[in-house]
Design an enzyme around this catalytic site. Structure first.
Site, PDB file in Angstrom:
ATOM      1  N   GLY A 212      94.765  80.529  26.932  1.00 38.10           N
ATOM      2  CA  GLY A 212      95.566  79.375  26.544  1.00 38.10           C
ATOM      3  C   GLY A 212      96.087  78.642  27.755  1.00 38.10           C
ATOM      4  O   GLY A 212      95.966  79.124  28.901  1.00 38.10           O
TER       5      GLY A 212
ATOM      6  N   HIS B 167     105.500  47.393  28.349  1.00 34.85           N
ATOM      7  CA  HIS B 167     105.086  48.567  27.569  1.00 34.85           C
ATOM      8  C   HIS B 167     105.900  48.674  26.277  1.00 34.85           C
ATOM      9  O   HIS B 167     105.340  48.939  25.202  1.00 34.85           O
ATOM     10  CB  HIS B 167     105.278  49.840  28.390  1.00 34.85           C
ATOM     11  CG  HIS B 167     104.381  49.947  29.582  1.00 34.85           C
ATOM     12  ND1 HIS B 167     103.014  49.830  29.517  1.00 34.85           N
ATOM     13  CD2 HIS B 167     104.669  50.183  30.898  1.00 34.85           C
ATOM     14  CE1 HIS B 167     102.494  49.988  30.716  1.00 34.85           C
ATOM     15  NE2 HIS B 167     103.484  50.199  31.581  1.00 34.85           N
TER      16      HIS B 167
ATOM     17  N   GLY C 134     101.801  78.639  30.750  1.00 37.66           N
ATOM     18  CA  GLY C 134     103.157  78.556  30.227  1.00 37.66           C
ATOM     19  C   GLY C 134     103.293  78.816  28.751  1.00 37.66           C
ATOM     20  O   GLY C 134     104.392  78.682  28.196  1.00 37.66           O
ATOM     21  N   THR C 135     102.220  79.205  28.074  1.00 45.84           N
ATOM     22  CA  THR C 135     102.307  79.445  26.631  1.00 45.84           C
ATOM     23  C   THR C 135     102.784  80.853  26.287  1.00 45.84           C
ATOM     24  O   THR C 135     102.937  81.172  25.108  1.00 45.84           O
ATOM     25  CB  THR C 135     100.945  79.185  25.968  1.00 45.84           C
ATOM     26  OG1 THR C 135      99.918  79.892  26.678  1.00 45.84           O
ATOM     27  CG2 THR C 135     100.622  77.698  25.972  1.00 45.84           C
TER      28      THR C 135
ATOM     29  N   GLU D  16     108.237  47.580  32.591  1.00 47.12           N
ATOM     30  CA  GLU D  16     108.579  48.571  31.570  1.00 47.12           C
ATOM     31  C   GLU D  16     108.783  47.913  30.206  1.00 47.12           C
ATOM     32  O   GLU D  16     108.404  48.480  29.177  1.00 47.12           O
ATOM     33  CB  GLU D  16     109.830  49.348  31.983  1.00 47.12           C
ATOM     34  CG  GLU D  16     109.700  50.112  33.285  1.00 47.12           C
ATOM     35  CD  GLU D  16     108.513  51.069  33.305  1.00 47.12           C
ATOM     36  OE1 GLU D  16     108.104  51.541  32.211  1.00 47.12           O
ATOM     37  OE2 GLU D  16     107.982  51.325  34.388  1.00 47.12           O
TER      38      GLU D  16
END
Length: 630
Positions: free
Chosen positions: A203, A429, A206-207, A426
């Site tokens: 995986g 977006h 960090g899982t 920004e």
């Protein structure tokens, strides 16, 4: 592997050997570092004697003369014994010169060679003894290279159980049988059942792969041997294979037990892909691991668990039944799993009563367990920094931004023009995120610099976990990512480098749509660009295109047309809402931050109400962003 007492043993033996070696080396050095001797002719020696420079003479029966001067210098000369004038020598003795006769005091050639060779011989014997002892586990402390450096995890002192692991209910169910087998292997053997010899946890990083393995050991209450794949391979040939055998030997002696190998791909990559062929040290280590896993009796009560982020590059012999029988994939947690993980990490922490964990989980899509732990810890640090007694919602929101982008850098000074460009970039977006029907909702807009390079950002978060993305959603996402560059061109009639990362992401996404997902009418539903090539060092680095140059030109042309059409759509939408864009720019320029809730409220206002909302705000003092609103 041997325990500490048997490994170290008594230190008297090694200390005694060290003492003998030190004495021999000291004696050799003392012989080599004697006062230098200068050879001179017999005539020069007589001149020195006449000048009263010589204080002693040593006459050898072989004709060798050693003379010591007043300054301590040793002179050596040779004269036949017939030239020794006895009257002359007696006169010298009367004048205070010490004269003595010796019998053949010259050093023989074999003794000289022995003195010079002794240090080399000592070192060769020492290293031969050290490596031989190291191979049997009886060497000096720190020289036991071939013994396994695996760490034994004490499940009683630092006990971790399945209660400490959240968001992986299916994984727990898969591992329950392993736990029961380790608790009582006889029950399974009586039924004729064979438990898996190996469990492969794969995986994204960090899982929680390592945490799951420790939880299995904690539930079963058995010894847990932890070792990284890179720990097997060392400088010396054969060390890795010896460590594998040593690790399994100790696991058998303490069965039932668990062997956990982290980062298995470091030693388990596909064979035949290295520079050394079959003699590669890593491949020899892998061969030893394959033999040990296939050779031990399943009734011994040993379970091998391993974790990797790259199961696709592992050797096929490792993945066949009889070795790593059970393969478990730990995916990025979904909304429910993130909520459970956050609750686990909030234990023992003082939080505000109005903290909405469900909303917090919705604000962290794509976060793995390690990210969520880091987020909670960052929030706790922020609260402690402000000397507060509890962790607030604002702390968690700031912690989320820190994890995603990095800490704010308010000390970074940018010019007024650059700040205006960032403001419009920004908002380009954000406005498209509001206007496009399939875009992710805007969560926050800020022009406060964060992290290493971000001068501002627009955070858009999905309302739910998505596993499939439709073509309209991808198209709206592409238009939204081009909104920053479009706003710069519309307002300033020039473009900057600020949109470089947006263009890179757009190009990669469009290429994947056209060449891999079949989302182009001109190219058709064909997956072009499949990677083919020889495997080298366990990974494909030779890439070949399975299409012609003509097809490549068509793909490039389609990608270009798609991006240009999306860019024109972004400019068209922003031009149609330029008045609101200008007012929002004035507001964001002064406030620096706009929450998603406030942004949607402002976008729903008509132009006159929005103008009053902006100018009536007490914090809006600088309004000369555009002359039209001076």
């Amino acid at each position: 592997m041997q325990n500490n007492s048997s490994r170290n043993g008594s230190l008297m033996g090694p200390l005694f050997i060290y003492f003998i070696l030190a004495m021999l080396i000291f004696m050799s050095i003392s012989q080599l570092n004697t006062t230098s001797v200068t050879e001179i002719s017999y005539t020069n020696l007589v001149n020195l004697i006449n000048q009263n420079q010589i204080i002693s003479l040593q006459l050898d029966t072989s004709g060798l003369i050693n003379a010591k001067a007043k300054n301590g210098q040793i002179f050596q000369s040779y004269a036949p014994t017939l030239l020794y004038d006895q009257a002359y020598l007696r006169a010298l003795a009367n004048d205070g010169v010490k004269v003595e006769y010796v019998r053949n005091s010259g050093t023989s050639w074999w003794f000289t060679i022995f003195i010079y060779m002794l240090p080399l011989v000592i070192m060769m014997v020492f290293w031969f003894w050290m490596f031989r002892k190291a191979g049997t586990g009886e060497g000096i402390p720190g020289s036991n290279y071939r013994s396994s450096p695996a760490k034994k995890y004490d499940t009683r002192r630092n006990k971790i159980t399945f209660n400490d692991v959240a968001g992986i209910d299916e994984v727990k169910e898969e591992l329950e049988d392993i736990v029961e087998f380790l608790k009582d292997p006889k029950d399974f053997s009586a039924l004729g059942a064979k438990m898996p010899k190996g469990v492969l946890l794969s995986g994204p990083p960090g899982t929680g792969k390592t945490l799951v393995a420790r939880a299995v050991a904690g539930e079963a209450g058995v010894p847990f041997y932890f070792m990284s794949g890179s720990d097997f391979v060392e400088l010396f040939v054969g060390v890795g294979a010896a460590r594998v055998r040593d690790l399994f030997k100790e696991a058998r002696e303490n069965s039932p037990s668990i062997i956990f190998i982290d980062e298995l791909d470091a030693v388990g990559r596909q064979r035949g892909a290295g520079l050394g062929g079959g003699n590669d040290e890593r491949e020899q280590t892998l061969n030893a691991l394959l033999v040990e896993m296939d050779g031990f009796d399943p009734r011994e009560g040993i379970v091998v668990m391993a974790a990797t982020n790259r199961p696709d590059i592992l050797d096929k012999a490792l993945l066949r039944p009889g070795r790593f029988d059970k393969k478990i994939f730990l995916d990025v947690p979904d909304l429910k799993a993130r909520e459970e993980i956050i609750k686990i990490h909030l234990k023992g922490k003082r939080i505000s009563n109005d903290l909405d964990i469900s909303s917090l989980a919705k604000s962290t899509p794509g976060f793995v367990g390690a990210d969520l732990e880091n987020m909670v810890n960052e929030a706790a640090l922020l609260a402690a920094r402000d000397d507060r007694d509890f962790i607030s919602n604002d702390d968690f929101q700031e912690a989320i931004e820190r994890v995603i982008v990095g800490p704010s850098r308010k000390s970074r000074k940018i010019s007024e023009k650059e700040r205006k460009i960032v403001t419009y970039h920004e908002l380009g977006h954000a406005v498209l995120g509001y206007l496009l029907p399939y875009a992710d909702p805007v969560h926050k807009i800020t022009i406060v610099p964060r992290g290493q390079a971000a001068l501002g950002y627009t955070m858009q978060l999905p309302t739910e976990d998505r596993f499939l993305i439709t073509e309209p959603e991808i198209k709206d996402k592409i238009v939204g990512m081009l909104g920053g560059r479009a706003a710069e061109e519309i307002i300033f009639n020039e473009i900057t480098t600020g949109a470089g990362n947006d263009l890179k992401r757009v190009t990669e996404l469009v290429r994947e749509m056209v060449a891999q997902m079949g989302m182009s009418e001109k190219i058709g539903p064909i997956a072009w660009g499949e990677e083919e090539g020889e495997i080298f060092l366990g990974r494909e680095i030779t890439r070949m295109k399975n299409f012609s140059q003509e097809t490549a030109r068509e793909i490039d042309s389609e990608i270009k047309n798609f991006i240009l059409n999306s860019y024109e759509k972004a400019k068209k939408l922003l031009l149609a809402n330029k008045e609101k864009l200008d007012l929002l720019a004035i507001y964001l320029y002064n406030k620096e931050n706009i929450s998603g809730k406030e942004f949607y409220k402002m976008m729903k206002m008509d132009l006159e109400d929005l103008k009053n909302y902006v100018y009536n705000d007490k914090e809006v003092t600088q309004t000369e962003i555009f002359t039209s609103y001076a």
